[in-house]
Design a protein around this motif. Structure first.
Motif, PDB file in Angstrom:
ATOM      1  N   LEU A  54      26.071 -29.964  11.693  1.00  0.00           N
ATOM      2  CA  LEU A  54      24.899 -30.440  10.456  1.00  0.00           C
ATOM      3  C   LEU A  54      24.377 -29.227   9.901  1.00  0.00           C
ATOM      4  CD1 LEU A  54      23.265 -33.492  12.438  1.00  0.00           C
ATOM      5  CD2 LEU A  54      25.038 -33.539  10.344  1.00  0.00           C
ATOM      6  N   ALA A  55      24.413 -28.032  10.457  1.00  0.00           N
ATOM      7  CA  ALA A  55      23.913 -26.832   9.877  1.00  0.00           C
ATOM      8  C   ALA A  55      24.341 -26.424   8.803  1.00  0.00           C
ATOM      9  CB  ALA A  55      23.644 -26.062  10.992  1.00  0.00           C
ATOM     10  N   ALA A  56      25.685 -26.730   8.677  1.00  0.00           N
ATOM     11  CA  ALA A  56      26.833 -26.482   7.484  1.00  0.00           C
ATOM     12  C   ALA A  56      26.775 -27.256   6.328  1.00  0.00           C
ATOM     13  CB  ALA A  56      28.152 -26.135   7.922  1.00  0.00           C
ATOM     14  N   LYS A  57      26.331 -28.492   6.590  1.00  0.00           N
ATOM     15  CA  LYS A  57      26.173 -29.438   5.224  1.00  0.00           C
ATOM     16  C   LYS A  57      25.096 -28.925   4.271  1.00  0.00           C
ATOM     17  CE  LYS A  57      26.724 -33.811   5.788  1.00  0.00           C
ATOM     18  NZ  LYS A  57      26.520 -35.081   5.983  1.00  0.00           N
ATOM     19  N   GLY A  58      25.306 -29.445   3.281  1.00  0.00           N
ATOM     20  CA  GLY A  58      24.477 -28.878   2.043  1.00  0.00           C
ATOM     21  C   GLY A  58      23.099 -29.886   2.005  1.00  0.00           C
ATOM     22  N   GLU A  59      23.523 -31.076   2.282  1.00  0.00           N
ATOM     23  CA  GLU A  59      22.164 -31.975   2.420  1.00  0.00           C
ATOM     24  C   GLU A  59      22.484 -32.871   3.710  1.00  0.00           C
ATOM     25  OE1 GLU A  59      21.769 -34.218  -0.997  1.00  0.00           O
ATOM     26  OE2 GLU A  59      21.305 -32.516  -2.364  1.00  0.00           O
TER      27      GLU A  59
END
Length: 305
Positions: free
Chosen positions: A183-188
């Motif tokens: 989830l940390a790599a997701k933009g939003e």
């Protein structure tokens, strides 16, 4: 025959007569009061005119009180002692009020705003000590209510509370996870991304949990709270250990306890907690305390901008 103390005389006139009576010398009395001898003589004359009789006899060799002077000096001495005692007491009380400030604050507000604000405050009140009580929201309210703290930085109180609350800052909730979490790599990140995750949360008695769940319920969002702790710092520790992400206010993740964690805003909807000022209605703040409150308000306004 008695001589009432005239109301139109100055305190320095009275002190002048006592100094002459004690020192039996206009020169010594003038030096004690840091006056010139002519100025001292004028004050004695002014007092004698107000009383209506001569109080001091002065020759080339001696200075002594007249009978009237000997009668009035003890009265003046007692009056000056009472005035000086009262002034010392008031000054001491003022020094105690301005000499130390006690405030109650939730830890996240302490970490984020107080260090910079206290640095600015010390420029004006270098000798004023500040005592900070790091407490939960409920404990902050109780400390202000009982007078242990002059004011508090905390969450809103209930409608039946006897405290006044002034909102200062909207602190949004967001995802807290390790940097290696997908989830940390997701933009939003949206709330739907958390539905199937085992989450870390704080217990139901916490004001943070109450505010968050009220916002989620209003949107019909259900999350799986798997690990439950008492304090926000514990939630950060479990998330950092890889037991699962958490949903916490942004300010809670601004301190050193966040470690290697990242905070990502959660949108659609944005849910936030309010942080503000708790005070006892009608309580009079000392000038130093009022200045500290003003600086805190400025800091939050700057952060919001």
């Amino acid at each position: 025959m008695t001589f009432p103390i005239p109301m139109n005389c100055e305190l320095l006139d009275l002190r002048a007569l006592v100094a002459v009576a004690d020192g039996r010398s206009f020169m010594r009395a003038a030096q004690q009061l840091n006056l010139s001898q002519p100025a001292l003589s004028r004050r004695i004359q002014k007092l004698e005119q107000a009383v209506g009789t001569v109080l001091v006899e002065r020759t080339t060799r001696t200075v002594r009180l007249t009978a009237a002077g000997a009668q009035v000096v003890p009265l003046i001495r007692r009056m000056l002692q009472e005035i000086d005692g009262s002034l010392v007491g008031l000054m001491a009380q003022g020094e105690r009020a301005a000499g130390r400030i006690t405030l109650a604050s939730i830890p996240s507000a302490t970490v984020q705003f107080l260090p910079e604000v206290l640095q600015r405050f010390s420029l004006d009140y270098r000798n004023t000590r500040v005592r900070i009580l790091d407490l939960s929201a409920g404990e902050c309210a109780e400390a202000v209510r009982t007078g242990e703290a002059e004011f508090g930085l905390s969450l809103p109180v209930g409608p039946d509370s006897d405290l006044a609350y002034t909102a200062l800052h909207d602190d949004p909730y967001g995802l807290v996870c390790r940097k290696d979490d997908p989830l940390a790599a997701k933009g939003e990140v949206g709330w739907a991304d958390l539905v199937d995750r085992r989450l870390v949360t704080v217990h139901r008695a916490s004001g943070n949990r109450t505010t968050l769940e009220a916002g989620l319920a209003a949107q019909g969002i259900n999350l799986s709270w798997f690990y439950e702790v008492t304090r926000l710092t514990s939630a950060l520790a479990l998330a950092d250990a890889g037991l699962g992400p958490s949903v916490l206010p942004q300010l809670a993740c601004a301190g050193p306890e966040a470690g290697n964690l990242v905070w990502r805003p959660l949108r659609d909807p944005i849910i936030f907690r309010s942080i503000g000022l708790l005070q006892r209605p009608g309580a009079q703040l000392s000038p130093a305390c009022a200045r500290l409150v003003s600086l805190l308000s400025e800091a939050w306004t700057k952060a919001k901008a």
